[in-house]
Motif scaffolding. Structure first.
Motif, PDB file in Angstrom:
ATOM      1  N   GLN A   1     -13.958 -73.261  -5.268  1.00  0.00           N
ATOM      2  CA  GLN A   1     -12.730 -72.951  -5.614  1.00  0.00           C
ATOM      3  C   GLN A   1     -12.474 -71.596  -4.619  1.00  0.00           C
ATOM      4  OE1 GLN A   1     -12.751 -71.057  -9.524  1.00  0.00           O
ATOM      5  NE2 GLN A   1     -14.753 -70.069  -9.160  1.00  0.00           N
ATOM      6  N   GLU A   2     -10.825 -71.445  -4.548  1.00  0.00           N
ATOM      7  CA  GLU A   2     -10.608 -70.319  -3.635  1.00  0.00           C
ATOM      8  C   GLU A   2     -10.655 -69.165  -4.691  1.00  0.00           C
ATOM      9  OE1 GLU A   2      -7.360 -70.420  -0.804  1.00  0.00           O
ATOM     10  OE2 GLU A   2      -7.074 -72.354  -1.374  1.00  0.00           O
ATOM     11  N   ALA A   3     -11.039 -68.048  -4.034  1.00  0.00           N
ATOM     12  CA  ALA A   3     -11.201 -66.944  -4.850  1.00  0.00           C
ATOM     13  C   ALA A   3     -10.656 -65.765  -3.920  1.00  0.00           C
ATOM     14  CB  ALA A   3     -13.040 -66.381  -4.759  1.00  0.00           C
ATOM     15  N   PRO A   4      -9.534 -64.838  -4.658  1.00  0.00           N
ATOM     16  CA  PRO A   4      -8.783 -63.868  -4.161  1.00  0.00           C
ATOM     17  C   PRO A   4      -9.351 -62.691  -3.834  1.00  0.00           C
ATOM     18  CG  PRO A   4      -8.462 -64.136  -6.495  1.00  0.00           C
ATOM     19  CD  PRO A   4      -9.134 -65.087  -5.948  1.00  0.00           C
ATOM     20  N   ALA A   5     -10.571 -62.519  -4.364  1.00  0.00           N
ATOM     21  CA  ALA A   5     -11.378 -61.297  -4.210  1.00  0.00           C
ATOM     22  C   ALA A   5     -12.033 -61.029  -2.626  1.00  0.00           C
ATOM     23  CB  ALA A   5     -12.613 -61.277  -4.869  1.00  0.00           C
ATOM     24  N   ALA A   6     -12.130 -59.802  -2.229  1.00  0.00           N
ATOM     25  CA  ALA A   6     -12.365 -59.508  -0.901  1.00  0.00           C
ATOM     26  C   ALA A   6     -13.886 -59.820  -0.780  1.00  0.00           C
ATOM     27  CB  ALA A   6     -12.179 -57.895  -0.578  1.00  0.00           C
ATOM     28  N   SER A   7     -14.742 -59.721  -1.894  1.00  0.00           N
ATOM     29  CA  SER A   7     -16.070 -60.165  -1.822  1.00  0.00           C
ATOM     30  C   SER A   7     -16.410 -61.499  -2.600  1.00  0.00           C
ATOM     31  CB  SER A   7     -16.970 -59.331  -2.031  1.00  0.00           C
ATOM     32  OG  SER A   7     -16.818 -58.063  -1.306  1.00  0.00           O
ATOM     33  N   PRO A   8     -17.436 -62.402  -2.306  1.00  0.00           N
ATOM     34  CA  PRO A   8     -17.550 -63.618  -3.355  1.00  0.00           C
ATOM     35  C   PRO A   8     -17.699 -63.028  -4.792  1.00  0.00           C
ATOM     36  CG  PRO A   8     -19.459 -63.266  -1.897  1.00  0.00           C
ATOM     37  CD  PRO A   8     -18.291 -62.246  -1.202  1.00  0.00           C
ATOM     38  N   LEU A   9     -17.490 -63.832  -5.695  1.00  0.00           N
ATOM     39  CA  LEU A   9     -17.758 -63.437  -7.019  1.00  0.00           C
ATOM     40  C   LEU A   9     -19.143 -63.775  -7.527  1.00  0.00           C
ATOM     41  CD1 LEU A   9     -14.340 -64.645  -8.967  1.00  0.00           C
ATOM     42  CD2 LEU A   9     -15.202 -62.490  -7.994  1.00  0.00           C
TER      43      LEU A   9
ATOM     44  N   PRO B   1     -16.792 -59.301  -8.046  1.00  0.00           N
ATOM     45  CA  PRO B   1     -17.132 -59.357  -6.623  1.00  0.00           C
ATOM     46  C   PRO B   1     -18.653 -58.536  -6.549  1.00  0.00           C
ATOM     47  CG  PRO B   1     -15.035 -58.759  -7.072  1.00  0.00           C
ATOM     48  CD  PRO B   1     -15.420 -58.726  -8.435  1.00  0.00           C
ATOM     49  N   VAL B   2     -19.386 -59.204  -5.615  1.00  0.00           N
ATOM     50  CA  VAL B   2     -20.472 -58.654  -5.336  1.00  0.00           C
ATOM     51  C   VAL B   2     -20.400 -57.688  -4.364  1.00  0.00           C
ATOM     52  CG1 VAL B   2     -22.141 -60.543  -6.367  1.00  0.00           C
ATOM     53  CG2 VAL B   2     -21.158 -60.798  -4.219  1.00  0.00           C
ATOM     54  N   THR B   3     -21.275 -56.759  -4.103  1.00  0.00           N
ATOM     55  CA  THR B   3     -20.995 -55.543  -3.028  1.00  0.00           C
ATOM     56  C   THR B   3     -22.108 -55.538  -2.084  1.00  0.00           C
ATOM     57  OG1 THR B   3     -19.818 -54.423  -4.363  1.00  0.00           O
ATOM     58  CG2 THR B   3     -20.579 -53.215  -2.621  1.00  0.00           C
ATOM     59  N   ALA B   4     -21.841 -55.655  -0.749  1.00  0.00           N
ATOM     60  CA  ALA B   4     -23.010 -55.600   0.385  1.00  0.00           C
ATOM     61  C   ALA B   4     -23.918 -54.521   0.204  1.00  0.00           C
ATOM     62  CB  ALA B   4     -22.392 -55.621   1.732  1.00  0.00           C
TER      63      ALA B   4
ATOM     64  N   ASP C   1     -32.737 -61.562  -5.293  1.00  0.00           N
ATOM     65  CA  ASP C   1     -32.179 -61.747  -4.133  1.00  0.00           C
ATOM     66  C   ASP C   1     -31.078 -60.731  -3.596  1.00  0.00           C
ATOM     67  OD1 ASP C   1     -31.947 -63.785  -1.965  1.00  0.00           O
ATOM     68  OD2 ASP C   1     -30.316 -65.418  -3.143  1.00  0.00           O
ATOM     69  N   ILE C   2     -30.930 -60.273  -2.391  1.00  0.00           N
ATOM     70  CA  ILE C   2     -30.182 -59.331  -2.247  1.00  0.00           C
ATOM     71  C   ILE C   2     -28.968 -59.457  -1.404  1.00  0.00           C
ATOM     72  CG2 ILE C   2     -30.080 -56.835  -1.154  1.00  0.00           C
ATOM     73  CD1 ILE C   2     -33.128 -56.963  -1.068  1.00  0.00           C
ATOM     74  N   PHE C   3     -27.905 -59.311  -1.983  1.00  0.00           N
ATOM     75  CA  PHE C   3     -26.577 -59.430  -1.016  1.00  0.00           C
ATOM     76  C   PHE C   3     -26.217 -58.457  -0.001  1.00  0.00           C
ATOM     77  CE2 PHE C   3     -21.905 -59.476  -0.804  1.00  0.00           C
ATOM     78  CZ  PHE C   3     -21.730 -60.772  -0.058  1.00  0.00           C
ATOM     79  N   LEU C   4     -26.158 -59.246   1.191  1.00  0.00           N
ATOM     80  CA  LEU C   4     -26.069 -58.277   2.447  1.00  0.00           C
ATOM     81  C   LEU C   4     -24.790 -58.414   3.074  1.00  0.00           C
ATOM     82  CD1 LEU C   4     -29.669 -58.891   3.969  1.00  0.00           C
ATOM     83  CD2 LEU C   4     -28.798 -57.178   2.571  1.00  0.00           C
ATOM     84  N   GLY C   5     -23.676 -59.000   2.471  1.00  0.00           N
ATOM     85  CA  GLY C   5     -22.480 -59.043   3.163  1.00  0.00           C
ATOM     86  C   GLY C   5     -21.895 -60.238   3.544  1.00  0.00           C
ATOM     87  N   ARG C   6     -20.990 -60.071   4.570  1.00  0.00           N
ATOM     88  CA  ARG C   6     -20.310 -61.333   5.328  1.00  0.00           C
ATOM     89  C   ARG C   6     -20.476 -61.419   6.671  1.00  0.00           C
ATOM     90  NH1 ARG C   6     -14.654 -60.543   3.506  1.00  0.00           N
ATOM     91  NH2 ARG C   6     -15.024 -61.911   1.946  1.00  0.00           N
TER      92      ARG C   6
END
Length: 389
Positions: A286-294, A300-303, A360-365
């Motif tokens: 789905q499309e997500a308006p958030a600047a980061s993935p949900l 939103p998750v933060t790098a 699992d660590i979220f590291l960004g985009r």
């Protein structure tokens, strides 16, 4: 102290060994015996634990991640999640107080050492049991890729990503396999999902990697972009394409790595139609308006400040502390892998994140985040910080 292990990053885990764990995917409930978390006396903590040297450079990101968890803890979903949480002393109200107090300390302290001392005075450390009951936790990394895409099918953009069908809840089990949904060659020919295309990519392997990561940023030819996130998956079984390549003699187990798998398919693209359909599981977006993935908490998750764990065992939205090796680039662009303490928020999960010994660590985009995620392959320790009564 951390050590190198033969686990995999999120992308490697999906392609090589483990079951899929896209952002937003839920894990199956597991038994919580013995307790997944146990309080640890401060005198048993190592001297460097809790000294987060990254805070001076990304204090704002940490505060944002805390605020996102606080927002979650004010929702009815969090009330339900904590209703039967099994670890004595860890309640939704206490987790929330912990975040409020920690936020104050992050703002008020002037150095990592000062924050570390304050946290040790005011918080109880609960250590995860780990995979061995002795606190050994395997760490992996994940990120959000960025790929070129088109809103319409063209000669260059031929590989679709799909929305979840409106009648998905009424689908009979077992669901159609991957080949039935995207076609043997991944172009959607004859697909029952026709009309549900969200976007098209120009590279079939890139489309598969979006399924792997569970989210992506898509950039369109007109310069616009959008984020897409996981929105459900079929009930078909997962198969590791990396293991399939090993089984067929294309790679040895020692050679198995994400770059090796990608290189195989780049040099032999016809094999995509042979191997990708063997993974029958299929993901919708789905499309997500958030600047980061949900993440699975719908925030939103933060790098570098969000982690994914098994939410049947670990407290959702809570403040945690990880102690492991986390890659980063130095001033010359070289990749370093120091052992660090990092304050994080538990805001995501995945179907391969099971038990008290996986993080699992979220590291960004983007590409740099992917390069860092591809290096995380170590064990370490996981603690949850709960303010003293």
């Amino acid at each position: 102290m951390t050590c190198r292990v033969h686990t995999a990053t999120r992308a490697i885990a999906i392609l090589l060994a483990l079951a899929p764990m896209p952002i937003g995917a839920t894990s199956s409930p597991l038994a919580a015996e013995p307790l997944p978390l146990q309080p640890v006396a401060n005198q048993r903590l190592t001297d460097d634990l809790g000294r987060d040297d990254r805070i001076p450079s990304d204090r704002a990101a940490l505060l944002l991640a805390i605020d996102r968890s606080l927002g979650y803890l004010d929702t009815p979903a969090s009330v339900a999640a904590y209703q039967d949480y099994p670890v004595p002393g860890i309640t939704r109200a206490r987790v929330r107080r912990s975040l409020v107090r920690f936020r104050q300390l992050v703002q008020q302290t002037s150095s990592p050492e000062e924050l570390q001392a304050a946290v040790r005075r005011e918080f109880v450390f609960y250590r995860a049991a780990g995979s061995d009951g002795q606190g050994t936790v395997a760490f992996t990394g994940y990120y959000e890729p960025v790929f070129a895409a088109s809103r319409t099918r063209t000669a260059d953009y031929r590989y679709p990503l799909y929305r979840r069908p409106a009648d998905f809840e009424q689908w009979q089990s077992p669901h159609p396999a991957r080949a039935d949904l995207e076609g043997r060659h991944g172009t959607g020919a004859g697909s029952p999902l026709a009309g549900s295309e969200l976007a098209w990519l120009r590279d079939r392997l890139e489309a598969f990697l979006v399924h792997v990561q569970g989210s992506a940023t898509l950039r369109f030819p007109d310069g616009s972009s959008t984020s897409i996130t996981y929105h459900g998956k079929t009930d078909r079984p997962y198969a590791s394409i990396g293991k399939e390549l090993v089984a067929d003699g294309h790679l040895t187990r020692d050679e198995l790595s994400l770059p090796a798998v990608l290189a195989h398919f780049r040099s032999r693209p016809a094999d995509l139609s042979r191997y990708l359909p063997r993974n029958e599981s299929f993901v919708f977006f789905q499309e997500a308006p958030a600047a980061s993935p949900l993440g699975t908490l719908s925030v939103p998750v933060t790098a570098d400040r969000s982690i994914a764990t098994d939410k049947s065992l670990m407290p959702p939205g809570a403040l945690a502390l990880i102690h492991t090796q986390i890659p980063d680039f130095d001033a010359t662009g070289a990749l370093m892998t120091p052992t660090v303490s990092r304050y994080v928020l538990d805001q995501d999960t995945g179907s391969a994140i099971r038990g008290a010994g996986r993080v699992d660590i979220f590291l960004g985009r983007g590409t740099a985040a992917g390069a860092r995620a591809g290096e995380i392959d170590w064990t370490g320790e996981l603690y949850y910080l709960i303010v003293s009564e």
